[in-house]
Design a protein around this motif. Structure first.
Motif, PDB file in Angstrom:
ATOM      1  N   PHE A 138      12.927 -15.655  -6.383  1.00 53.54           N
ATOM      2  CA  PHE A 138      11.988 -15.931  -5.298  1.00 53.54           C
ATOM      3  C   PHE A 138      11.979 -14.809  -4.261  1.00 53.54           C
ATOM      4  CE2 PHE A 138      12.148 -20.416  -6.737  1.00 53.54           C
ATOM      5  CZ  PHE A 138      10.790 -20.630  -6.840  1.00 53.54           C
ATOM      6  N   ALA A 139      13.098 -14.125  -4.084  1.00 55.77           N
ATOM      7  CA  ALA A 139      13.112 -12.990  -3.159  1.00 55.77           C
ATOM      8  C   ALA A 139      12.183 -11.890  -3.665  1.00 55.77           C
ATOM      9  CB  ALA A 139      14.534 -12.473  -2.996  1.00 55.77           C
ATOM     10  N   CYS A 140      12.296 -11.556  -4.954  1.00 56.60           N
ATOM     11  CA  CYS A 140      11.407 -10.528  -5.520  1.00 56.60           C
ATOM     12  C   CYS A 140       9.959 -11.008  -5.537  1.00 56.60           C
ATOM     13  CB  CYS A 140      11.858 -10.162  -6.932  1.00 56.60           C
ATOM     14  SG  CYS A 140      13.504  -9.403  -7.018  1.00 56.60           S
ATOM     15  N   LEU A 141       9.770 -12.312  -5.823  1.00 54.03           N
ATOM     16  CA  LEU A 141       8.410 -12.846  -5.855  1.00 54.03           C
ATOM     17  C   LEU A 141       7.755 -12.772  -4.482  1.00 54.03           C
ATOM     18  CD1 LEU A 141       6.208 -14.304  -7.504  1.00 54.03           C
ATOM     19  CD2 LEU A 141       7.286 -16.475  -6.840  1.00 54.03           C
ATOM     20  N   SER A 142       8.525 -12.948  -3.413  1.00 54.23           N
ATOM     21  CA  SER A 142       7.949 -12.893  -2.069  1.00 54.23           C
ATOM     22  C   SER A 142       7.350 -11.522  -1.783  1.00 54.23           C
ATOM     23  CB  SER A 142       9.024 -13.221  -1.036  1.00 54.23           C
ATOM     24  OG  SER A 142      10.048 -12.232  -1.032  1.00 54.23           O
ATOM     25  N   ALA A 143       8.042 -10.466  -2.195  1.00 51.63           N
ATOM     26  CA  ALA A 143       7.512  -9.117  -1.964  1.00 51.63           C
ATOM     27  C   ALA A 143       6.271  -8.878  -2.819  1.00 51.63           C
ATOM     28  CB  ALA A 143       8.583  -8.076  -2.270  1.00 51.63           C
ATOM     29  N   VAL A 144       6.304  -9.340  -4.081  1.00 51.16           N
ATOM     30  CA  VAL A 144       5.154  -9.141  -4.969  1.00 51.16           C
ATOM     31  C   VAL A 144       3.930  -9.890  -4.438  1.00 51.16           C
ATOM     32  CG1 VAL A 144       4.270  -9.569  -7.284  1.00 51.16           C
ATOM     33  CG2 VAL A 144       6.603  -8.713  -6.982  1.00 51.16           C
ATOM     34  N   LEU A 145       4.130 -11.130  -3.982  1.00 54.78           N
ATOM     35  CA  LEU A 145       3.008 -11.897  -3.457  1.00 54.78           C
ATOM     36  C   LEU A 145       2.475 -11.294  -2.161  1.00 54.78           C
ATOM     37  CD1 LEU A 145       4.181 -15.567  -4.118  1.00 54.78           C
ATOM     38  CD2 LEU A 145       2.409 -14.287  -5.329  1.00 54.78           C
ATOM     39  N   SER A 146       3.370 -10.781  -1.329  1.00 53.34           N
ATOM     40  CA  SER A 146       2.915 -10.124  -0.098  1.00 53.34           C
ATOM     41  C   SER A 146       2.055  -8.915  -0.418  1.00 53.34           C
ATOM     42  CB  SER A 146       4.119  -9.711   0.756  1.00 53.34           C
ATOM     43  OG  SER A 146       4.886 -10.825   1.137  1.00 53.34           O
ATOM     44  N   PHE A 147       2.485  -8.132  -1.407  1.00 56.92           N
ATOM     45  CA  PHE A 147       1.701  -6.956  -1.799  1.00 56.92           C
ATOM     46  C   PHE A 147       0.373  -7.380  -2.421  1.00 56.92           C
ATOM     47  CE2 PHE A 147       0.639  -3.368  -4.609  1.00 56.92           C
ATOM     48  CZ  PHE A 147       0.678  -2.343  -3.677  1.00 56.92           C
ATOM     49  N   ALA A 148       0.395  -8.461  -3.231  1.00 59.01           N
ATOM     50  CA  ALA A 148      -0.846  -8.942  -3.838  1.00 59.01           C
ATOM     51  C   ALA A 148      -1.817  -9.433  -2.768  1.00 59.01           C
ATOM     52  CB  ALA A 148      -0.536 -10.052  -4.838  1.00 59.01           C
ATOM     53  N   ALA A 149      -1.290 -10.121  -1.758  1.00 64.23           N
ATOM     54  CA  ALA A 149      -2.155 -10.593  -0.674  1.00 64.23           C
ATOM     55  C   ALA A 149      -2.768  -9.422   0.076  1.00 64.23           C
ATOM     56  CB  ALA A 149      -1.357 -11.481   0.282  1.00 64.23           C
ATOM     57  N   GLN A 150      -2.003  -8.348   0.246  1.00 61.55           N
ATOM     58  CA  GLN A 150      -2.537  -7.174   0.938  1.00 61.55           C
ATOM     59  C   GLN A 150      -3.517  -6.407   0.066  1.00 61.55           C
ATOM     60  OE1 GLN A 150       0.957  -5.043   2.246  1.00 61.55           O
ATOM     61  NE2 GLN A 150       1.116  -6.243   4.127  1.00 61.55           N
ATOM     62  N   MET A 151      -3.405  -6.534  -1.250  1.00 59.75           N
ATOM     63  CA  MET A 151      -4.425  -5.956  -2.116  1.00 59.75           C
ATOM     64  C   MET A 151      -5.712  -6.779  -2.060  1.00 59.75           C
ATOM     65  SD  MET A 151      -3.214  -3.224  -3.532  1.00 59.75           S
ATOM     66  CE  MET A 151      -4.312  -2.995  -4.919  1.00 59.75           C
ATOM     67  N   LEU A 152      -5.555  -8.106  -1.992  1.00 61.58           N
ATOM     68  CA  LEU A 152      -6.722  -8.974  -1.904  1.00 61.58           C
ATOM     69  C   LEU A 152      -7.386  -8.875  -0.540  1.00 61.58           C
ATOM     70  CD1 LEU A 152      -8.409 -11.224  -3.283  1.00 61.58           C
ATOM     71  CD2 LEU A 152      -6.804 -12.881  -2.299  1.00 61.58           C
ATOM     72  N   LEU A 153      -6.575  -8.804   0.508  1.00 68.10           N
ATOM     73  CA  LEU A 153      -7.083  -8.680   1.877  1.00 68.10           C
ATOM     74  C   LEU A 153      -6.398  -7.462   2.490  1.00 68.10           C
ATOM     75  CD1 LEU A 153      -8.907 -10.132   3.981  1.00 68.10           C
ATOM     76  CD2 LEU A 153      -6.829 -11.228   4.833  1.00 68.10           C
ATOM     77  N   PRO A 154      -6.905  -6.259   2.226  1.00 64.41           N
ATOM     78  CA  PRO A 154      -6.194  -5.036   2.623  1.00 64.41           C
ATOM     79  C   PRO A 154      -6.009  -4.945   4.132  1.00 64.41           C
ATOM     80  CG  PRO A 154      -8.021  -4.552   1.135  1.00 64.41           C
ATOM     81  CD  PRO A 154      -8.191  -5.969   1.580  1.00 64.41           C
ATOM     82  N   PRO A 155      -4.911  -4.314   4.569  1.00 65.22           N
ATOM     83  CA  PRO A 155      -4.769  -4.025   6.004  1.00 65.22           C
ATOM     84  C   PRO A 155      -5.922  -3.152   6.489  1.00 65.22           C
ATOM     85  CG  PRO A 155      -2.699  -3.631   4.830  1.00 65.22           C
ATOM     86  CD  PRO A 155      -3.750  -3.858   3.789  1.00 65.22           C
ATOM     87  N   LEU A 156      -6.094  -3.116   7.774  1.00 61.22           N
ATOM     88  CA  LEU A 156      -7.185  -2.351   8.361  1.00 61.22           C
ATOM     89  C   LEU A 156      -7.108  -0.898   7.888  1.00 61.22           C
ATOM     90  CD1 LEU A 156      -9.521  -2.775  10.351  1.00 61.22           C
ATOM     91  CD2 LEU A 156      -8.014  -1.951  12.162  1.00 61.22           C
TER      92      LEU A 156
END
Length: 618
Positions: free
Chosen positions: A451-469
């Protein structure tokens, strides 16, 4: 007799295994502080002794002042975060969906506050979000334990802070003010060299120098925690930075003076003489502030160094962070996986810490790399090195190579490797979670690591879906705000700061423009546009300041004529107003050299070639 250059060279630092002795001393201090924090936490039988070791990893900074300032903000943010956790859990504990929405709003709010601050103050805002995540989210099914968990976390953090402070004091961790003074002196020499060049400094070179000056702003506050005279040193360092920006601005005005013609010879000579005198006075003020920094005394003039922050950029970053957290929370609700509280907590940690960096996606990518490495290291320590033992002495020996090695990695000048080392150190302790007695349940370890590794992967996926400014959009916002402020200045508004302090604020905006794209190089046209706004704003502010002094007296009419010319942004009209002011001063036998010296560079700043670059009317 000439002196041999080799004999006067500074002695080479001692190096062992490719690292200087100072790096080894730093790594040793971190290892000892971590052991001390764990030992005291075990002795007091705290519920979360690993939090004390994590605190040591977070406070792993090379000098005493840097660590203590961050420690103070860590304690403050923990108290605020625990109070917020108690309020959130007590109000929304029976409403699962609403609780996740409130936590998402909390992530967005902390991200916004972090975006409006810098340095360790931004870290404190992010840590408030992290504390809420680690206290409220992990106790989402047992809200009655929130208070107890918060108190235990606060106690463990306090022990970690005391351990770092004690080890740094006993082992004589170096002070930061000599390092900072040397960096400020280097910046002053660069400004002096730039002003003495045969050719006017290019816009990219000047923008890069302003970036380096403004980037020191968060670090000067660390001096306040270094000693009893830390506050005086902070004022001295801050004043030196403001005066260096002032010297650079005056130097650019001197270089931008128009070519001498029979009609303007007297005006240009007056401006050149006054500007050279003022530059000399400013350089003397820089040296005075540096002397005060070395001696621990207050400077002769204490300047403020205001920070520039874009509310629009902070708001967009906050909305993106809140939506990203909410989407990941919804993902776990739909999957129905058990024990996802740890993953949600780490998602909040990654999003919050990423908001304090210029490139959140790059930070998340480093976290994606760091968590698997940390999980492997924690597994090796737990099941190969320790392998069922519970003696503290063996824990100390087993942690030594990992903690010292990662602390050495933190000292590397490469930002990527240094960030990776810090995250791996913190995540290794988080996954290992030292306790007394130590737990060796492989199922718990594998679930935690997954779950620790999954948290980083999901965070990166969310930023790919909704990129930072994007960086180019940040730059567009910042330059648009600079343009609007320039328009207000032309109408005589926004004069609440002294010109010197306002110049530093503009330098802070340029620093953000240059870092908006992370490590990617900036287009020279953008640097030129940013420096054009900087030069024009400085010319307007200084002209207004000098003309305001003439508004009451015989030169009031000529001063008002100059104000009207400035409002028109017409270089020829400004030059004519300067000549009228010179003649009026001669008739009244008064001096208006300062105002004239500011009007002449302003006439160049708003010459038709400059105005056309902005799309303005000449």
């Amino acid at each position: 007799m000439p002196v041999n250059a080799a004999s006067t060279a500074a002695p080479r630092p001692l190096v062992f295994a490719g690292f200087p002795a100072s790096s080894w001393a730093f790594a040793l201090r971190i290892w000892l502080a971590m052991l001390l924090a764990l030992y005291v936490s075990f002795w007091l039988e705290l519920d979360s002794p690993s939090s004390s070791a994590l605190t040591v990893g977070v406070l792993a900074l090379p000098t005493r002042a840097q660590g203590m300032e961050k420690a103070g903000y860590r304690l403050l943010a923990t108290v605020i975060g625990v109070m917020a956790s108690i309020a959130i859990a007590g109000t929304f504990s029976q409403t699962d969906g609403l609780l996740l929405a409130v936590l998402g709003i909390c992530v967005g709010l902390c991200t916004y506050v972090a975006g409006m601050l810098d340095g360790n103050r931004a870290y404190a805002a992010a840590l408030c979000c992290i504390t809420v995540a680690l206290v409220a989210i992990e106790q989402i099914d047992t809200p009655l334990q929130v208070f107890q968990t918060g108190v235990a976390r606060g106690a463990a953090i306090g022990i970690g802070v005391i351990a770092v402070a004690l080890v740094n004091e006993v082992l004589a961790a170096p002070n930061y003010h000599p390092v900072l003074a040397n960096r400020i002196e280097t910046l002053h020499r660069r400004v002096t060299d730039l002003a003495q060049g045969a050719e006017p400094a290019s816009a990219p070179a000047a923008a890069s120098l302003l970036h380096d000056i403004a980037a020191l702003r968060p670090e000067i506050r660390t001096l306040a925690t270094e000693a009893s005279i830390g506050a005086a040193r902070t004022e001295a360092a801050r004043s030196a930075l403001v005066e260096i920006v002032n010297a650079l601005s005056l130097g650019r005005m001197l270089a931008a003076l128009p070519a001498v013609s029979p009609a303007t010879a007297g005006l240009v000579a007056t401006a050149r003489s006054w500007l050279r005198t003022e530059i000399g006075r400013t350089n003397a003020a820089v040296r005075d502030s540096l002397d005060a920094l070395h001696e621990g005394t207050r400077p002769s003039h204490a300047w403020h160094a205001p920070l520039y922050r874009s509310r629009r950029i902070a708001t967009e970053a906050a909305v993106r962070a809140a939506i990203s957290f909410t989407l990941i929370a919804l993902f776990f609700v739909l999957t129905g996986w058990p024990a996802t509280d740890l993953c949600l907590s780490l998602v909040a940690v990654i999003l919050a810490l990423g908001s304090t960096t210029p490139a959140p996606r790059s930070f998340t990518l480093v976290a994606v790399m760091a968590l698997p490495i940390a999980s492997v290291l924690a597994g090796i320590l737990k099941y190969v090195v320790f392998n069922g033992v519970s003696e503290f002495q063996l824990l100390a020996i087993g942690l030594a190579p990992v903690v010292i090695g990662l602390a050495l990695l933190i000292t590397l000048p490469n930002p990527m490797l240094s960030s990776l080392g810090r995250l791996v150190l913190v995540f290794t302790i988080a996954v290992l979670a030292p306790t007394n007695p130590q737990s060796y349940d492989p199922e718990v370890f594998l679930v935690t690591s997954f779950f620790a590794c999954l948290s980083a992967v999901l965070s990166f996926a969310a930023q790919m879906l909704l990129p930072p400014l994007p960086g180019d959009r940040k730059i567009r916002f910042l330059l648009g705000e600079a343009r609007r402020e320039l328009d207000h200045l032309g109408r005589g508004r926004t004069r609440h700061l002294a010109p010197e302090e306002a110049a530093f604020r503009d330098a802070a905006r340029i620093e953000q423009v240059l870092t908006a794209n992370g490590a990617a190089p900036l287009d020279g046209k953008i640097s030129a546009e940013a420096m054009r706004y900087f030069d024009q704003a400085e010319a307007l502010r200084r002209c207004h300041a000098e003309l305001d002094r003439l508004q009451r007296g015989p030169l009031a009419g000529a001063a008002q004529q100059a104000e009207n010319a400035l409002a028109q942004r017409n270089g020829g009209a400004i030059l004519a107003a300067a000549e009228a002011l010179r003649l009026a001063a001669a008739r009244s036998r008064l001096s208006a050299d300062a105002a004239i010296a500011m009007l002449i560079p302003a006439s160049s700043a708003f010459a038709p070639s400059q105005a056309s670059g902005r799309g303005e009317r000449p």
